[in-house]
Design a protein around this motif. Structure first.
Motif, short mmCIF file in Angstrom:
data_model
loop_
_atom_site.label_atom_id
_atom_site.label_comp_id
_atom_site.label_asym_id
_atom_site.label_seq_id
_atom_site.Cartn_x
_atom_site.Cartn_y
_atom_site.Cartn_z
N PRO A 106 -3.65 0.27 -4.86
CA PRO A 106 -3.00 0.77 -3.84
C PRO A 106 -3.21 0.37 -2.45
O PRO A 106 -3.65 1.11 -1.66
CB PRO A 106 -3.90 2.18 -4.06
CG PRO A 106 -4.66 2.23 -5.20
CD PRO A 106 -3.85 0.80 -6.13
N TRP A 107 -5.25 -0.31 -2.65
CA TRP A 107 -5.90 -0.50 -1.59
C TRP A 107 -4.49 -1.86 -1.16
O TRP A 107 -4.92 -2.50 0.27
CB TRP A 107 -7.25 -1.55 -1.73
CG TRP A 107 -8.25 -0.20 -2.90
CD1 TRP A 107 -8.18 -0.47 -3.83
CD2 TRP A 107 -8.57 0.28 -1.62
NE1 TRP A 107 -9.31 0.75 -3.63
CE2 TRP A 107 -9.77 1.39 -2.39
CE3 TRP A 107 -8.71 0.88 -0.39
CZ2 TRP A 107 -10.88 2.30 -2.05
CZ3 TRP A 107 -9.86 1.64 0.17
CH2 TRP A 107 -10.11 2.16 -0.77
N ARG A 108 -3.50 -2.04 -1.45
CA ARG A 108 -2.56 -3.16 -0.24
C ARG A 108 -2.16 -2.03 1.22
O ARG A 108 -1.12 -2.90 1.63
CB ARG A 108 -2.02 -3.87 -0.89
CG ARG A 108 -2.36 -4.25 -2.20
CD ARG A 108 -1.23 -4.99 -3.24
NE ARG A 108 -1.84 -5.88 -3.89
CZ ARG A 108 -2.02 -7.07 -4.43
NH1 ARG A 108 -2.63 -7.97 -3.35
NH2 ARG A 108 -2.91 -7.55 -5.63
N GLY A 109 -2.80 -0.59 0.87
CA GLY A 109 -2.00 -0.46 1.90
C GLY A 109 -0.33 -0.36 2.13
O GLY A 109 0.40 -0.15 0.61
N ARG A 110 -0.28 -0.36 3.31
CA ARG A 110 1.44 -0.03 2.98
C ARG A 110 2.21 -0.93 2.47
O ARG A 110 3.57 -1.08 2.24
CB ARG A 110 1.80 0.51 4.94
CG ARG A 110 1.39 1.84 5.69
CD ARG A 110 2.40 1.95 6.23
NE ARG A 110 1.15 3.15 7.29
CZ ARG A 110 2.27 4.38 6.92
NH1 ARG A 110 3.74 4.30 6.29
NH2 ARG A 110 2.07 5.63 7.14
N ALA A 111 1.05 -2.35 2.65
CA ALA A 111 2.64 -3.06 2.55
C ALA A 111 2.94 -3.02 0.33
O ALA A 111 3.71 -3.18 -0.08
CB ALA A 111 1.82 -4.74 1.54
N ALA A 112 1.85 -1.89 0.07
CA ALA A 112 1.80 -1.90 -1.32
C ALA A 112 3.30 -0.60 -1.81
O ALA A 112 4.52 -0.62 -1.98
CB ALA A 112 1.37 -0.68 -1.62
N ALA A 113 3.84 -0.29 -0.57
CA ALA A 113 5.00 1.41 -1.30
C ALA A 113 6.08 -0.20 -0.58
O ALA A 113 7.64 -0.12 -1.49
CB ALA A 113 4.88 1.89 0.38
N ARG A 114 6.48 -1.03 0.95
CA ARG A 114 7.61 -2.27 0.45
C ARG A 114 7.37 -2.94 -0.71
O ARG A 114 8.51 -2.95 -1.35
CB ARG A 114 7.12 -3.37 1.60
CG ARG A 114 7.52 -2.52 2.67
CD ARG A 114 6.62 -3.66 4.04
NE ARG A 114 6.23 -4.18 4.24
CZ ARG A 114 4.86 -3.91 5.17
NH1 ARG A 114 4.57 -3.04 5.58
NH2 ARG A 114 3.86 -4.39 5.21
N ARG A 115 6.22 -3.66 -1.28
CA ARG A 115 6.07 -4.32 -2.09
C ARG A 115 6.52 -3.42 -3.63
O ARG A 115 8.11 -3.76 -4.58
CB ARG A 115 5.34 -4.71 -2.68
CG ARG A 115 5.35 -5.24 -3.79
CD ARG A 115 3.92 -6.65 -4.10
NE ARG A 115 3.75 -7.48 -5.35
CZ ARG A 115 3.09 -7.41 -5.86
NH1 ARG A 115 2.08 -7.33 -5.28
NH2 ARG A 115 3.27 -8.63 -7.74
N ALA A 116 6.78 -1.92 -3.15
CA ALA A 116 7.26 -0.62 -4.79
C ALA A 116 8.71 -1.32 -4.43
O ALA A 116 9.24 -1.83 -5.96
CB ALA A 116 6.40 0.14 -4.74
N ARG A 117 9.30 -0.67 -3.58
CA ARG A 117 10.47 -0.80 -3.19
C ARG A 117 11.13 -2.40 -4.09
O ARG A 117 12.66 -1.83 -4.82
CB ARG A 117 10.83 -1.01 -2.05
CG ARG A 117 10.96 1.28 -1.54
CD ARG A 117 10.75 1.00 0.06
NE ARG A 117 10.65 2.85 0.08
CZ ARG A 117 9.68 2.79 0.78
NH1 ARG A 117 9.36 2.04 1.34
NH2 ARG A 117 9.72 4.29 1.08
N VAL A 118 11.07 -3.00 -3.70
CA VAL A 118 11.31 -4.30 -4.07
C VAL A 118 10.93 -5.03 -5.52
O VAL A 118 12.63 -4.97 -6.12
CB VAL A 118 10.77 -4.77 -2.90
CG1 VAL A 118 10.82 -7.79 -3.54
CG2 VAL A 118 11.19 -5.62 -1.85
#
Length: 297
Positions: A106-118
């Motif tokens: 979760p420390w990856r920030g908003r990039a984490a959300a984008r990656r989850a969708r991918v």
């Protein structure tokens, strides 16, 4: 058993919602050598970790489906994780028995959300694993909320480690791993703020078992998996609630390879669980939560 690429829920004996991919195809371990050795000592586990292909063979022989994930805690530990894409691809090769989850720090920030969708869209990931003590974050920290928003939109479950962890147990200072992050009360905020997000509280949440039971009773989307402990050590209140108020929200999980399903199921057989509740815990609750009847073929 069904042919590879299909998923015959009716033919399954059980669904194990908690297993770990501990080594990559090129031999990269999920944990540092120090933590891996300590975990093996804590769980009295020996031998090399199985590959995902070996896990598939093991579970297929037993007619048990298995959720497989690793843990991305690179920000806190400095140890690179096994790639989620590799876990998903390996599970796809054994889609008759393995169900891929992912782990995003979760420390990856908003990039984490984008990656989850991918990962969900392009790699068939069916849920996400969090380990607050290892990842060093409180689940209700707002920095993780964009990631939860993505999971809620995707309709995919978030599985949170709760309670004491065998990782770091016995190491000087517990290897710096702090248990406070894994108090399930922090997940209660997540359940309140994301009411449509399916949540699994992993393990009997020692020393916060009553908190976990209260949350699962209060929040409709919160479930409990029984991994990481032999059933003979389950607190009596956990058994009582699993037999009654939470009978449709408790899930079989082993924590393989730390604990084998053979050992777990043998001890579960001796537990005072009502006959009509056993199939709910072993398979039916997980099949409903993970939508296994609608799994892509």
């Amino acid at each position: 058993m069904s042919e590879p690429g299909t998923f015959d829920v009716a033919d399954l004996v059980a669904v194990d919602v908690h297993t770990h991919a501990e080594i990559s195809a090129d031999g990269h371990p999920s944990l540092s050598p120090e933590l891996e050795a300590a975990k093996g000592a804590y769980f009295k586990a020996s031998g090399p970790p199985p590959t995902i292909a070996q896990m598939a063979e093991y579970y297929r022989e037993r007619r048990i489906a298995a959720v497989v994930f690793t843990v991305d805690a690179e920000a806190a530990t400095g140890h690179p994780p096994i790639r989620n894409e590799e876990v998903a691809a390996a599970c796809a090769e054994h889609a008759d028995i393995l169900i891929p989850f992912a782990s995003i720090d979760p420390w990856r920030g908003r990039a984490a959300a984008r990656r989850a969708r991918v990962l969900a869209r392009d790699h068939g990931v069916r849920g996400f694993k969090f380990h607050p003590s290892l990842q060093e974050f409180f689940p209700n920290d707002r920095m993780a909320y964009p990631l939860y928003e993505a999971l809620e939109e995707l309709g995919l479950p978030a599985l949170f480690h709760t309670g004491q962890t065998g990782i770091g147990a016995g190491v000087r200072g517990g290897a710096g791993i702090r248990l406070k992050y894994s108090n399930p009360l922090h997940v209660d905020d997540v359940a309140a703020d994301f009411p449509e997000l399916p949540i699994i509280l992993a393990h009997p949440s020692f020393p916060w078992q009553d908190e976990a039971l209260a949350i699962a009773t209060h929040k409709p989307q919160v479930h409990i998996d029984l991994s990481g402990w032999s059933p003979k050590y389950f607190p009596p209140q956990l058994v009582r609630y699993a037999n009654s108020l939470l009978k449709e929200k408790v899930l079989f999980g082993s924590d393989y390879p730390a604990i084998t399903p053979d050992r777990w199921l043998a001890d579960f057989e001796k537990l005072d669980i009502k006959p009509e509740v056993r199939p709910l815990i072993l398979k039916e609750n997980a099949a409903r939560l993970l939508h296994l009847d609608t799994r892509p073929k």
